[in-house]
Design a protein around this motif. Structure first.
Motif, mmCIF file in Angstrom:
data_model
loop_
_atom_site.group_PDB
_atom_site.id
_atom_site.type_symbol
_atom_site.label_atom_id
_atom_site.label_comp_id
_atom_site.label_asym_id
_atom_site.label_seq_id
_atom_site.Cartn_x
_atom_site.Cartn_y
_atom_site.Cartn_z
ATOM 1 N N GLY A 80 35.577 39.168 30.364
ATOM 2 C CA GLY A 80 36.362 40.008 31.256
ATOM 3 C C GLY A 80 36.339 41.450 30.790
ATOM 4 O O GLY A 80 35.286 41.977 30.450
ATOM 5 N N ALA A 81 37.510 42.076 30.731
ATOM 6 C CA ALA A 81 37.609 43.484 30.321
ATOM 7 C C ALA A 81 37.096 43.691 28.902
ATOM 8 O O ALA A 81 36.564 44.741 28.569
ATOM 9 C CB ALA A 81 39.049 43.966 30.443
ATOM 10 N N LYS A 130 46.460 37.478 23.240
ATOM 11 C CA LYS A 130 45.930 37.844 24.557
ATOM 12 C C LYS A 130 47.044 38.320 25.489
ATOM 13 O O LYS A 130 46.849 39.241 26.282
ATOM 14 C CB LYS A 130 45.194 36.650 25.167
ATOM 15 C CG LYS A 130 44.677 36.880 26.566
ATOM 16 C CD LYS A 130 44.071 35.584 27.107
ATOM 17 C CE LYS A 130 43.707 35.678 28.541
ATOM 18 N NZ LYS A 130 44.831 35.499 29.458
ATOM 19 N N ASP A 135 44.806 44.898 28.500
ATOM 20 C CA ASP A 135 44.209 44.574 29.792
ATOM 21 C C ASP A 135 44.369 43.084 30.033
ATOM 22 O O ASP A 135 44.002 42.273 29.200
ATOM 23 C CB ASP A 135 42.721 44.958 29.788
ATOM 24 C CG ASP A 135 42.138 44.990 31.187
ATOM 25 O OD1 ASP A 135 42.354 44.020 31.941
ATOM 26 O OD2 ASP A 135 41.467 45.972 31.525
ATOM 27 N N ASP A 136 44.910 42.731 31.192
ATOM 28 C CA ASP A 136 45.143 41.312 31.471
ATOM 29 C C ASP A 136 43.948 40.637 32.145
ATOM 30 O O ASP A 136 44.028 39.473 32.524
ATOM 31 C CB ASP A 136 46.411 41.113 32.297
ATOM 32 C CG ASP A 136 46.354 41.780 33.662
ATOM 33 O OD1 ASP A 136 45.344 42.439 33.978
ATOM 34 O OD2 ASP A 136 47.333 41.635 34.417
ATOM 35 N N ARG A 137 42.823 41.332 32.248
ATOM 36 C CA ARG A 137 41.624 40.742 32.855
ATOM 37 C C ARG A 137 40.717 40.130 31.786
ATOM 38 O O ARG A 137 39.504 40.306 31.809
ATOM 39 C CB ARG A 137 40.865 41.792 33.653
ATOM 40 C CG ARG A 137 41.653 42.350 34.835
ATOM 41 C CD ARG A 137 40.935 43.510 35.493
ATOM 42 N NE ARG A 137 40.824 44.603 34.512
ATOM 43 C CZ ARG A 137 39.741 45.360 34.359
ATOM 44 N NH1 ARG A 137 38.689 45.191 35.118
ATOM 45 N NH2 ARG A 137 39.718 46.315 33.453
ATOM 46 N N ILE A 138 41.306 39.397 30.865
ATOM 47 C CA ILE A 138 40.550 38.746 29.796
ATOM 48 C C ILE A 138 40.812 37.246 29.885
ATOM 49 O O ILE A 138 41.957 36.814 29.989
ATOM 50 C CB ILE A 138 40.975 39.275 28.404
ATOM 51 C CG1 ILE A 138 40.651 40.773 28.300
ATOM 52 C CG2 ILE A 138 40.293 38.485 27.297
ATOM 53 C CD1 ILE A 138 41.187 41.428 27.050
ATOM 54 N N THR A 139 39.740 36.469 29.856
ATOM 55 C CA THR A 139 39.882 35.014 29.814
ATOM 56 C C THR A 139 39.353 34.516 28.469
ATOM 57 O O THR A 139 38.491 35.144 27.858
ATOM 58 C CB THR A 139 39.125 34.320 30.962
ATOM 59 O OG1 THR A 139 37.742 34.672 30.876
ATOM 60 C CG2 THR A 139 39.658 34.752 32.315
#
Length: 182
Positions: A80-81, A130, A135-139
């Protein structure tokens, strides 16, 4: 983040303030205090609430040899980010101490329950960190367990920042090999 020690990240990671970083640090530019502090806070929280023994963080530094510091390493991939991996590395002895405390029973050998507990230990650190990343666009992926040090554990072309920790049961490291984007 309550309880996270404050580090002088500008001294540890001087390239963050530079508009033209040295070439050998360019692969690691995206990694900064915004990703290290949540990891330290997650470790502090995990040891305070579930492990019940103290853990103290040492000074973060670049890992030049690209080998885990200990025998047993749990790796969690990120995408992701930020992409790359976060690896938690420890000795067999510490893995038995931590799994015994997490499982509530004495562990004397690396059996399947112990290995699951070690993977869950890494998962709790990375999962909690996490939630505090900028940035919350991390998986994240489920952890994989490596029982031997191997140079292939870390992603290629990414600087590895290692955060050492000391406990009464031994030392472990959390290694961050991250870069911006996927």
């Amino acid at each position: 983040m309550v309880g996270a020690p404050e580090f002088d990240f500008c001294k540890t990671f001087p390239y963050e303030r530079s508009t033209s970083p040295p070439n050998d640090f360019s692969a690691g530019m995206a990694l900064n205090a915004a990703y290290i502090r949540p990891v330290v806070a997650a470790v502090d929280n995990l040891f305070a609430t579930m492990i019940g023994i103290p853990a103290s963080a040492g000074k973060p530094g670049f890992k030049r040899d690209k080998l885990p510091s200990h025998d047993i390493t749990s790796r969690i991939d990120l995408s992701g980010a930020m992409s790359g991996a976060i690896c938690v590395s420890m000795s067999r002895e510490l893995s038995l101490v931590l799994s015994s405390r997490l499982l509530g029973e004495d562990k004397c050998a690396l059996d399947p329950d112990c290995m699951d507990a070690i993977k869950e230990f890494a998962n709790m650190i990375v999962g909690n960190a996490k939630s505090e990343f900028p940035d919350d666009r991390i998986t994240i992926t489920p952890p994989t367990l490596h029982l031997e040090p191997s140079p292939g554990i870390y992603p290629q072309g990414v600087m590895v920042v290692s955060v050492p920790f000391e406990t009464p049961g031994g030392s472990f490291t959390v290694d961050l090999a991250l870069k911006a984007g996927g």
